[in-house]
Design an enzyme around this catalytic site. Structure first.
Site, PDB file in Angstrom:
ATOM      1  N   SER A  14       0.794  -1.227   0.000  1.00 26.51           N
ATOM      2  CA  SER A  14       0.000   0.000   0.000  1.00 26.51           C
ATOM      3  C   SER A  14       0.829   1.282   0.000  1.00 26.51           C
ATOM      4  CB  SER A  14      -0.973   0.019   1.180  1.00 26.51           C
ATOM      5  OG  SER A  14      -0.281   0.182   2.393  1.00 26.51           O
ATOM      6  N   LYS A  21       0.542   4.539   6.765  1.00 32.21           N
ATOM      7  CA  LYS A  21      -0.143   5.323   5.732  1.00 32.21           C
ATOM      8  C   LYS A  21       0.382   6.751   5.766  1.00 32.21           C
ATOM      9  CE  LYS A  21      -3.034   1.962   4.757  1.00 32.21           C
ATOM     10  NZ  LYS A  21      -2.460   0.958   3.939  1.00 32.21           N
TER      11      LYS A  21
END
Length: 181
Positions: free
Chosen positions: A44, A85
């Site tokens: 990700s 993230k």
């Protein structure tokens, strides 16, 4: 006289060795006392971070200040798992993804390296208002990231944020500081 010079050289070398060992010990303690080693799971955050890389997270950074836009952070999901993230939306802002672009407070996010783009809007298809302690997080690999666009992550509260990613330690070939941009 030669014996005295040899003793002085030995003392000098031993002194240098002790000094180097003390400096290395202090540096090791400082890095690991304020940091935690985290293994990257998934793709990700590619291309910045890749599967199975090891990074150090600064646990103390957000005790002194708040996360900034584009910081790469570690947060704890409700399941107890840690995720990495990038911060996109800050407390008090409204985030929306329209026509493949991210809007903050109805203004198109002008971000480097395509960080202002997201093809899939998810929950952000409609405006998302962030409370005073909430952040909107996205993975850099937007097509392969489970992030704030999805209900199983959603807005991340400040108390869930564990620290800032700042140094890649493995693989050694990619060792170095992690830039937020």
């Amino acid at each position: 006289m030669e014996l005295k010079e040899d003793k002085n050289r030995i003392r000098l070398v031993v002194g240098w060795i002790v000094d180097i060992a003390v400096v290395i010990s202090i540096a090791w303690f400082a890095v690991f006392a304020m940091g935690t080693q985290i293994r990257v799971s998934g793709q990700s955050m590619e291309p910045v971070l890749s599967q199975n890389e090891k990074v150090l997270m600064n646990r103390l950074s957000y005790r002194v200040m708040r996360p900034k836009r584009y910081d790469i952070i570690v947060f704890e999901k409700e399941t107890g798992n840690y995720n990495i993230k990038r911060v996109i939306g800050l407390p008090g802002e409204t985030v929306q993804i329209k026509d493949g672009y991210i809007y903050i407070n109805n203004e198109k996010l002008d971000a480097p390296n395509d960080l202002g783009k997201a093809a899939l809007a998810g929950l952000a298809e409609y405006p998302i208002s962030l409370d005073k302690n909430e952040y909107f997080l996205l993975g850099d690999n937007r097509s392969g990231s489970e992030d704030s666009r999805f209900s199983n992550v959603g807005n991340v509260k400040f108390r869930q944020i564990k620290g800032k990613v700042w140094l890649r330690i493995q693989p050694v070939s990619r060792f170095g500081l992690i830039s937020s941009r």
